[in-house]
Design a protein around this motif. Sequence first.
Motif, PDB file in Angstrom:
ATOM      1  N   UNK A  10      11.588 -10.566 -15.490  1.00  0.00           N
ATOM      2  CA  UNK A  10      12.155 -10.159 -16.780  1.00  0.00           C
ATOM      3  C   UNK A  10      13.367  -9.254 -16.607  1.00  0.00           C
ATOM      4  N   UNK A  11      13.380  -8.462 -15.536  1.00  0.00           N
ATOM      5  CA  UNK A  11      14.513  -7.571 -15.291  1.00  0.00           C
ATOM      6  C   UNK A  11      15.778  -8.376 -15.022  1.00  0.00           C
ATOM      7  N   UNK A  12      15.675  -9.380 -14.151  1.00  0.00           N
ATOM      8  CA  UNK A  12      16.827 -10.239 -13.889  1.00  0.00           C
ATOM      9  C   UNK A  12      17.236 -11.007 -15.141  1.00  0.00           C
ATOM     10  N   UNK A  13      16.268 -11.402 -15.956  1.00  0.00           N
ATOM     11  CA  UNK A  13      16.575 -12.141 -17.188  1.00  0.00           C
ATOM     12  C   UNK A  13      17.509 -11.345 -18.096  1.00  0.00           C
ATOM     13  N   UNK A  14      17.275 -10.024 -18.190  1.00  0.00           N
ATOM     14  CA  UNK A  14      18.117  -9.174 -19.042  1.00  0.00           C
ATOM     15  C   UNK A  14      19.576  -9.239 -18.586  1.00  0.00           C
ATOM     16  N   UNK A  15      19.775  -9.138 -17.272  1.00  0.00           N
ATOM     17  CA  UNK A  15      21.140  -9.124 -16.738  1.00  0.00           C
ATOM     18  C   UNK A  15      21.780 -10.501 -16.858  1.00  0.00           C
ATOM     19  N   UNK A  58       7.572  13.667 -16.022  1.00  0.00           N
ATOM     20  CA  UNK A  58       8.142  12.826 -14.973  1.00  0.00           C
ATOM     21  C   UNK A  58       9.547  12.416 -15.380  1.00  0.00           C
ATOM     22  N   UNK A  59      10.345  12.027 -14.394  1.00  0.00           N
ATOM     23  CA  UNK A  59      11.701  11.559 -14.661  1.00  0.00           C
ATOM     24  C   UNK A  59      11.953  10.304 -13.843  1.00  0.00           C
ATOM     25  N   UNK A  60      12.472   9.273 -14.491  1.00  0.00           N
ATOM     26  CA  UNK A  60      12.981   8.088 -13.790  1.00  0.00           C
ATOM     27  C   UNK A  60      14.494   8.092 -13.939  1.00  0.00           C
ATOM     28  N   UNK A  61      15.180   8.134 -12.827  1.00  0.00           N
ATOM     29  CA  UNK A  61      16.638   8.101 -12.822  1.00  0.00           C
ATOM     30  C   UNK A  61      17.070   6.769 -12.215  1.00  0.00           C
ATOM     31  N   UNK A  62      17.758   5.958 -13.003  1.00  0.00           N
ATOM     32  CA  UNK A  62      18.260   4.673 -12.543  1.00  0.00           C
ATOM     33  C   UNK A  62      19.750   4.804 -12.261  1.00  0.00           C
ATOM     34  N   UNK A  63      20.130   4.576 -11.011  1.00  0.00           N
ATOM     35  CA  UNK A  63      21.526   4.708 -10.598  1.00  0.00           C
ATOM     36  C   UNK A  63      22.135   3.319 -10.431  1.00  0.00           C
ATOM     37  N   UNK A  64      23.286   3.105 -11.071  1.00  0.00           N
ATOM     38  CA  UNK A  64      24.047   1.865 -10.933  1.00  0.00           C
ATOM     39  C   UNK A  64      25.479   2.259 -10.619  1.00  0.00           C
ATOM     40  N   UNK A  65      25.862   2.161  -9.357  1.00  0.00           N
ATOM     41  CA  UNK A  65      27.178   2.630  -8.963  1.00  0.00           C
ATOM     42  C   UNK A  65      27.321   4.102  -9.269  1.00  0.00           C
ATOM     43  N   UNK A  66      28.369   4.463 -10.014  1.00  0.00           N
ATOM     44  CA  UNK A  66      28.600   5.853 -10.380  1.00  0.00           C
ATOM     45  C   UNK A  66      27.841   6.271 -11.642  1.00  0.00           C
ATOM     46  N   UNK A  67      27.147   5.340 -12.273  1.00  0.00           N
ATOM     47  CA  UNK A  67      26.450   5.632 -13.517  1.00  0.00           C
ATOM     48  C   UNK A  67      25.004   6.045 -13.224  1.00  0.00           C
ATOM     49  N   UNK A 115      12.131  -1.337 -10.961  1.00  0.00           N
ATOM     50  CA  UNK A 115      12.142  -1.913 -12.302  1.00  0.00           C
ATOM     51  C   UNK A 115      12.715  -0.916 -13.308  1.00  0.00           C
ATOM     52  N   UNK A 116      13.233  -1.450 -14.406  1.00  0.00           N
ATOM     53  CA  UNK A 116      13.730  -0.605 -15.496  1.00  0.00           C
ATOM     54  C   UNK A 116      13.623  -1.287 -16.857  1.00  0.00           C
ATOM     55  N   UNK A 166      14.706  -0.741 -25.885  1.00  0.00           N
ATOM     56  CA  UNK A 166      16.022  -1.387 -25.842  1.00  0.00           C
ATOM     57  C   UNK A 166      17.169  -0.391 -25.773  1.00  0.00           C
ATOM     58  N   UNK A 167      17.053   0.736 -26.473  1.00  0.00           N
ATOM     59  CA  UNK A 167      18.169   1.675 -26.492  1.00  0.00           C
ATOM     60  C   UNK A 167      18.388   2.330 -25.128  1.00  0.00           C
ATOM     61  N   UNK A 168      17.374   2.254 -24.256  1.00  0.00           N
ATOM     62  CA  UNK A 168      17.519   2.781 -22.897  1.00  0.00           C
ATOM     63  C   UNK A 168      17.941   1.676 -21.932  1.00  0.00           C
ATOM     64  N   UNK A 169      17.383   0.487 -22.097  1.00  0.00           N
ATOM     65  CA  UNK A 169      17.707  -0.597 -21.162  1.00  0.00           C
ATOM     66  C   UNK A 169      19.109  -1.141 -21.372  1.00  0.00           C
ATOM     67  N   UNK A 170      19.606  -1.114 -22.611  1.00  0.00           N
ATOM     68  CA  UNK A 170      20.906  -1.733 -22.895  1.00  0.00           C
ATOM     69  C   UNK A 170      22.031  -1.165 -22.036  1.00  0.00           C
ATOM     70  N   UNK A 171      22.200   0.161 -21.917  1.00  0.00           N
ATOM     71  CA  UNK A 171      23.282   0.670 -21.073  1.00  0.00           C
ATOM     72  C   UNK A 171      23.105   0.321 -19.595  1.00  0.00           C
ATOM     73  N   UNK A 172      21.855   0.244 -19.132  1.00  0.00           N
ATOM     74  CA  UNK A 172      21.615  -0.139 -17.733  1.00  0.00           C
ATOM     75  C   UNK A 172      22.012  -1.588 -17.517  1.00  0.00           C
ATOM     76  N   UNK A 173      21.637  -2.445 -18.466  1.00  0.00           N
ATOM     77  CA  UNK A 173      22.005  -3.862 -18.381  1.00  0.00           C
ATOM     78  C   UNK A 173      23.520  -4.023 -18.324  1.00  0.00           C
TER      79      UNK A 173
END
Length: 321
Positions: A17-22, A216-225, A295-296, A301-308
């Motif tokens: 499902x994660x790959x499906x979003x992208x 708890x904190x989950x930090x998802x890093x994508x490049x500089x973001x 996974x993320x 949706x309001x959190x996953x959208x910027x990661x996608x």
Amino acid sequence: MATGGPPVLVVTRLDDATADEVITELNRRSVPVVRLDPGDFPTTVTAAAVFDSNGPGGTLTTETRSLDLDSVRSVYWRRPTPYTADLAMSEQTARWAVQEARYGLGGILAALPGAHYLNHPWRNRDAEYKPAQLATAARCGLTVPPTLITNDPDQARAFAAEHGPVLYKPLRETDYDDGDGRALTVWIDDVTPAQIDDRIRHTAHLFQQRVAKTADIRLTAVGEHLFAVRIDGSPGVDWRRHYDQLTYTPITVPPEVAKGVRAYLDAFGLVFGAFDFGLDAHGRWHWYECNPNGQWAWFPDHITAPITVALADQLQHGGHT
């Protein structure tokens, strides 16, 4: 596929499902995508790679697509299934065939000329080892709880007595099932000195001081973001067991943590990483681990959208975002 430029290769299983979003976001942008699962080789995937003085070339063919190996713009390496062999083969021949596939097709997929990898599979592999993670996190200035990796029960009991309360954590999320084939999960859990016995001599075990956390904190890093989410509501030490009770709040990453996370990614050559932290009452972030392929997509949706969007940008523009 030429109208949208060079394709993005997504290496993953069918049920991801994660790959499906992208992929959905890339399709929205009219970026060509080829999805391939190495576990389908050689049944429905055919490789014909050519190597000479001009560099790699040739094709990979799935049931629906044909991919020129020298025209891939980016590779999104997600969750491929294991390599397999013909069931008619003997056990020894099957083992040989699987290894040939891993080093043949796997080597091809890791050597695509000019492709931007997110992440390169060998960088993922290197970054999966917990001892290397712990040492690197400390070197990068992140706060690491006292941790022991051992198969010595006396050392484990002494550590638990000195640093208690202490958690047991698996060193890797390895597939594990019961006699009926049902998947089992080895959870993070509290352990006392009295619970530690000679059975731990059989393999390596990780014990870590339990952080007096408030969240708890989950930090998802994508490049500089960097996308950090505070996770509240878990009644136990392992929040993954209580998804239905959790709440999620996007938060700002402190500058010193951001600096450490970026240094960590650079140390392993990663573009993407899913970091887990514990937040204490003083606002200090305690580093637990980094999954280089985490996974993320379960977030709202309001959190996953910027990661996608950030992932699609990386793949579309070859890392130049």
